[in-house]
Design a protein around this motif. Structure first.
Motif, PDB file in Angstrom:
ATOM      1  N   ARG A  32       2.846  -2.854   2.363  1.00 26.33           N
ATOM      2  CA  ARG A  32       1.607  -2.522   1.657  1.00 26.33           C
ATOM      3  C   ARG A  32       1.317  -1.027   1.600  1.00 26.33           C
ATOM      4  O   ARG A  32       0.995  -0.493   0.535  1.00 26.33           O
ATOM      5  N   SER A  33       1.413  -0.341   2.716  1.00 25.17           N
ATOM      6  CA  SER A  33       1.053   1.080   2.709  1.00 25.17           C
ATOM      7  C   SER A  33       2.007   1.937   1.863  1.00 25.17           C
ATOM      8  O   SER A  33       1.538   2.824   1.150  1.00 25.17           O
ATOM      9  N   VAL A  88      -9.097   7.525   5.151  1.00 24.76           N
ATOM     10  CA  VAL A  88      -8.057   6.654   5.694  1.00 24.76           C
ATOM     11  C   VAL A  88      -8.365   5.248   5.211  1.00 24.76           C
ATOM     12  O   VAL A  88      -9.448   4.718   5.457  1.00 24.76           O
ATOM     13  N   VAL A  89      -7.412   4.665   4.487  1.00 21.41           N
ATOM     14  CA  VAL A  89      -7.551   3.304   3.987  1.00 21.41           C
ATOM     15  C   VAL A  89      -6.636   2.421   4.814  1.00 21.41           C
ATOM     16  O   VAL A  89      -5.411   2.564   4.769  1.00 21.41           O
ATOM     17  N   SER A  90      -7.236   1.534   5.592  1.00 20.23           N
ATOM     18  CA  SER A  90      -6.431   0.612   6.392  1.00 20.23           C
ATOM     19  C   SER A  90      -6.280  -0.696   5.624  1.00 20.23           C
ATOM     20  O   SER A  90      -7.208  -1.171   4.988  1.00 20.23           O
ATOM     21  N   LEU A  91      -5.087  -1.240   5.715  1.00 20.01           N
ATOM     22  CA  LEU A  91      -4.744  -2.440   4.960  1.00 20.01           C
ATOM     23  C   LEU A  91      -4.551  -3.650   5.863  1.00 20.01           C
ATOM     24  O   LEU A  91      -4.226  -4.736   5.381  1.00 20.01           O
ATOM     25  N   ALA A  93     -14.404  12.162   8.318  1.00 18.86           N
ATOM     26  CA  ALA A  93     -13.469  11.430   7.465  1.00 18.86           C
ATOM     27  C   ALA A  93     -14.040  10.058   7.166  1.00 18.86           C
ATOM     28  O   ALA A  93     -14.718   9.463   7.993  1.00 18.86           O
ATOM     29  N   GLU A  94     -13.758   9.589   5.975  1.00 18.16           N
ATOM     30  CA  GLU A  94     -14.163   8.237   5.597  1.00 18.16           C
ATOM     31  C   GLU A  94     -13.060   7.263   6.012  1.00 18.16           C
ATOM     32  O   GLU A  94     -11.880   7.604   5.986  1.00 18.16           O
ATOM     33  N   ILE A  95     -13.471   6.051   6.352  1.00 19.16           N
ATOM     34  CA  ILE A  95     -12.524   4.986   6.649  1.00 19.16           C
ATOM     35  C   ILE A  95     -12.915   3.789   5.795  1.00 19.16           C
ATOM     36  O   ILE A  95     -14.088   3.429   5.737  1.00 19.16           O
ATOM     37  N   GLU A  96     -11.930   3.218   5.134  1.00 18.79           N
ATOM     38  CA  GLU A  96     -12.165   2.019   4.341  1.00 18.79           C
ATOM     39  C   GLU A  96     -11.141   0.969   4.747  1.00 18.79           C
ATOM     40  O   GLU A  96     -10.004   1.297   5.071  1.00 18.79           O
ATOM     41  N   TYR A  97     -11.567  -0.278   4.710  1.00 24.72           N
ATOM     42  CA  TYR A  97     -10.656  -1.393   4.950  1.00 24.72           C
ATOM     43  C   TYR A  97     -10.511  -2.168   3.656  1.00 24.72           C
ATOM     44  O   TYR A  97     -11.510  -2.622   3.093  1.00 24.72           O
ATOM     45  N   TRP A  98      -9.296  -2.291   3.172  1.00 24.87           N
ATOM     46  CA  TRP A  98      -9.008  -3.079   1.990  1.00 24.87           C
ATOM     47  C   TRP A  98      -8.251  -4.320   2.458  1.00 24.87           C
ATOM     48  O   TRP A  98      -7.117  -4.220   2.929  1.00 24.87           O
ATOM     49  N   GLN A  99      -8.855  -5.467   2.312  1.00 22.15           N
ATOM     50  CA  GLN A  99      -8.198  -6.707   2.708  1.00 22.15           C
ATOM     51  C   GLN A  99      -7.172  -7.076   1.645  1.00 22.15           C
ATOM     52  O   GLN A  99      -7.519  -7.495   0.550  1.00 22.15           O
ATOM     53  N   ILE A 100      -5.919  -6.880   1.984  1.00 22.82           N
ATOM     54  CA  ILE A 100      -4.812  -7.134   1.068  1.00 22.82           C
ATOM     55  C   ILE A 100      -3.852  -8.114   1.743  1.00 22.82           C
ATOM     56  O   ILE A 100      -3.405  -7.888   2.864  1.00 22.82           O
ATOM     57  N   PHE A 101      -3.536  -9.182   1.054  1.00 22.17           N
ATOM     58  CA  PHE A 101      -2.627 -10.221   1.550  1.00 22.17           C
ATOM     59  C   PHE A 101      -1.287  -9.617   1.979  1.00 22.17           C
ATOM     60  O   PHE A 101      -0.766  -8.711   1.329  1.00 22.17           O
ATOM     61  N   ASP A 102      -0.709 -10.147   3.032  1.00 20.73           N
ATOM     62  CA  ASP A 102       0.611  -9.732   3.494  1.00 20.73           C
ATOM     63  C   ASP A 102       1.668 -10.574   2.786  1.00 20.73           C
ATOM     64  O   ASP A 102       1.832 -11.764   3.090  1.00 20.73           O
ATOM     65  N   PRO A 103       2.407 -10.015   1.830  1.00 21.09           N
ATOM     66  CA  PRO A 103       3.360 -10.818   1.065  1.00 21.09           C
ATOM     67  C   PRO A 103       4.564 -11.276   1.881  1.00 21.09           C
ATOM     68  O   PRO A 103       5.274 -12.181   1.458  1.00 21.09           O
TER      69      PRO A 103
END
Length: 153
Positions: A24-25, A92-95, A112-122
């Protein structure tokens, strides 16, 4: 559509983080670099090295689905948070939830901003090669949408 004059300024440096920096990253890094790499610094990392890594920097399915959109990830080198040459990121975008915890540690005491993007683990997809490729395509496309929404450029 929002006028560029009222849009939030772009961050100067963005880090995408997941567990192994092989799926993903690197996809997110490549997509944002393609869109805005001439205007912002983009990097990615993982929490740890993949013990099953057979020497490939990215998952072979990642390379295949990114090649479908003419986005070459062959030069990507998987790395961990500890391997980062610089840790001063504006965003920082954590996946993954695990990477979210490490992102908080990385940015503690910084603006710093931190965001969490819920992305499926393929990598969890089962079935035929084509079924697995479809899962990777869905992740690639979901990341492209999130990047377009977040950075709007």
């Amino acid at each position: 559509m929002v006028d560029d004059a009222v849009r939030a300024p772009l961050p100067g440096a963005v880090l995408f983080a997941c567990n192994f920096n092989r799926v993903r990253s690197p996809m997110a890094e490549a997509l944002l670099k393609r869109a805005l790499g001439d205007r912002i610094y983009v990097d990615s990392c993982g929490l740890r090295r993949d013990a099953t890594d057979a020497g490939e920097s990215v998952d072979p399915f990642v390379a295949a689905v990114m090649a479908e959109i003419s986005c070459d990830v062959a030069a990507h080198n998987a790395k961990t948070f500890d391997d980062l040459e610089d840790d001063s990121f504006d965003l920082v975008v954590s996946l993954t939830p695990e990477a979210q915890h490490r992102a908080v540690e990385l940015t503690r005491g910084r603006a710093a901003e931190i965001e969490y993007w819920q992305i499926f683990d393929p990598t969890l997809a089962d079935g035929s090669r084509e079924a697995r490729m479809a899962a990777y395509r869905e992740v690639r496309d979901a990341l492209a949408v999130r990047i377009a929404e977040r950075f709007g450029r």
